[in-house]
Design an enzyme around this catalytic site. Structure first.
Site, PDB file in Angstrom:
ATOM      1  N   SER A   9       0.916  -1.191   0.174  1.00 42.07           N
ATOM      2  CA  SER A   9       0.002  -0.127   0.139  1.00 42.07           C
ATOM      3  C   SER A   9       0.938   1.407   0.238  1.00 42.07           C
ATOM      4  O   SER A   9       1.593   1.290   0.809  1.00 42.07           O
ATOM      5  CB  SER A   9      -0.941  -0.034   1.300  1.00 42.07           C
ATOM      6  N   HIS A  34      -0.913  -0.934  -4.291  1.00 39.14           N
ATOM      7  CA  HIS A  34      -2.253  -0.588  -3.848  1.00 39.14           C
ATOM      8  C   HIS A  34      -1.926   1.011  -3.556  1.00 39.14           C
ATOM      9  O   HIS A  34      -1.398   1.583  -2.654  1.00 39.14           O
ATOM     10  CB  HIS A  34      -2.514  -1.145  -2.929  1.00 39.14           C
ATOM     11  N   ASP A  36      -3.488   4.176  -2.258  1.00 42.86           N
ATOM     12  CA  ASP A  36      -4.351   4.713  -1.380  1.00 42.86           C
ATOM     13  C   ASP A  36      -4.535   6.247  -1.619  1.00 42.86           C
ATOM     14  O   ASP A  36      -4.042   7.048  -1.245  1.00 42.86           O
ATOM     15  CB  ASP A  36      -3.863   4.577  -0.023  1.00 42.86           C
ATOM     16  N   MET A  38      -6.792   9.411  -1.162  1.00 39.03           N
ATOM     17  CA  MET A  38      -7.575  10.029  -0.194  1.00 39.03           C
ATOM     18  C   MET A  38      -7.831  11.606  -0.324  1.00 39.03           C
ATOM     19  O   MET A  38      -6.921  12.207  -0.932  1.00 39.03           O
ATOM     20  CB  MET A  38      -6.751   9.901   1.040  1.00 39.03           C
ATOM     21  N   HIS A  67      -7.601   2.394  -4.809  1.00 39.10           N
ATOM     22  CA  HIS A  67      -8.426   2.323  -3.506  1.00 39.10           C
ATOM     23  C   HIS A  67      -8.850   3.683  -3.443  1.00 39.10           C
ATOM     24  O   HIS A  67      -8.130   4.392  -2.767  1.00 39.10           O
ATOM     25  CB  HIS A  67      -7.903   1.781  -2.285  1.00 39.10           C
ATOM     26  N   MET A  69     -10.704   6.493  -1.605  1.00 34.81           N
ATOM     27  CA  MET A  69     -11.131   6.659  -0.430  1.00 34.81           C
ATOM     28  C   MET A  69     -11.809   8.221  -0.785  1.00 34.81           C
ATOM     29  O   MET A  69     -11.189   9.341  -0.293  1.00 34.81           O
ATOM     30  CB  MET A  69     -10.398   6.694   0.650  1.00 34.81           C
ATOM     31  N   MET A 138     -12.416  -3.451   4.591  1.00 35.09           N
ATOM     32  CA  MET A 138     -11.551  -2.549   5.513  1.00 35.09           C
ATOM     33  C   MET A 138     -11.500  -3.333   6.815  1.00 35.09           C
ATOM     34  O   MET A 138     -12.282  -3.560   7.670  1.00 35.09           O
ATOM     35  CB  MET A 138     -12.024  -1.228   5.570  1.00 35.09           C
ATOM     36  N   ASP A 173      -7.681  -5.105   4.009  1.00 36.73           N
ATOM     37  CA  ASP A 173      -6.733  -3.969   3.958  1.00 36.73           C
ATOM     38  C   ASP A 173      -6.858  -3.260   5.381  1.00 36.73           C
ATOM     39  O   ASP A 173      -7.875  -2.783   5.663  1.00 36.73           O
ATOM     40  CB  ASP A 173      -7.247  -2.945   2.952  1.00 36.73           C
TER      41      ASP A 173
END
Ligand code: DX5
Ligand code: ZN
Length: 217
Positions: A9, A34, A36, A38, A67, A69, A138, A173
């Site tokens: 990640s 991965h 992340d 955000m 991913h 978010m 999650m 995750d």
């Protein structure tokens, strides 16, 4: 699973050296990254967006597992497809009707994923069964790396497997490392997102190999 997939990640990595971090992960036999993403709105942290991912797409062949978010992912998903993401996972909490987004991702020939937070019940994914390729469970509250694994996640993975059957990939995750990976693997997870358990280690290769061996059982 026979060949568990460890997904490093990119949140706890050295952002001052992103290209060389990715080269280190390639040398450590990582097969995927991965990302992340955000937005500082859906989660109380801001990381990076499609622009950054697009630049790194030109520098590595690794599979990109994004991913998202972010709030209102339907509005932004095209950017992540254009940036070259292979898997695009959105949050059910941010997208009550994910089916059109799944269709857009699959029409682009990519894999569509749905993520659920620790407090979100599995039954909230009922309408997603058969419509997406991956479920991201999650096992920490999203926003930060280095958090403690939430123990109830293991049973939740079993519930997801029961609801989705064997055709949908299950990824887990948050707080995944040598002490937690065996139980989530036994519960049915096949993809294991790992941040601190890789980036806090001196040797990425041995960290990844140890977790692959534990996950393979
Ligand atoms: C949290 C992210 C996770 C996290 C994993 O919001 O989605 O991918 O970075 O980091 P660790 O493995 O340290 O919990
Ligand atoms: Zn993540």
């Amino acid at each position: 699973p026979a060949c568990p997939l460890i997904a490093p990640s990119l949140l706890k990595c050295d952002f001052g050296n992103l290209e060389s971090e990715i080269a280190r992960l390639e040398d450590a036999n990582a097969r995927t990254l991965h990302w992340d993403v955000m937005d500082g709105h859906f989660v109380p942290n801001l990381s990076y967006g499609a622009m950054v991912i697009e630049r790194l797409r030109e520098r590595t062949e690794l599979l990109f597992d994004a991913h998202l978010m972010i709030t209102d992912p339907a509005r932004w998903v095209d950017d992540y497809l254009r940036a070259g993401c292979d898997w695009v996972t959105i949050h059910i909490e941010a997208c009550p009707d994910p089916l059109p987004v799944f269709r857009k991702i699959r029409d682009a020939g990519k894999m569509a994923g749905i993520a659920l937070n620790p407090e979100t019940p599995v039954k909230s994914l009922q309408a997603c069964v058969g419509e997406c390729d991956l479920v991201l469970v999650m096992s920490v509250h999203p926003g930060f790396g280095g958090q403690k694994f939430i123990a109830s996640s293991t049973d939740k993975i079993k519930e997801v497997r029961e609801l989705f059957g064997s055709d949908t990939l299950i990824s887990v995750d948050g707080g995944i490392g040598p002490k937690t990976i065996s139980q989530v693997s036994a519960a049915g997870a096949e993809v294991f997102v790992a941040g601190s358990s890789i980036f806090d280690q001196p040797c990425y290769e041995s960290a990844i190999r140890e977790m692959e061996e534990l996950a393979a059982g």
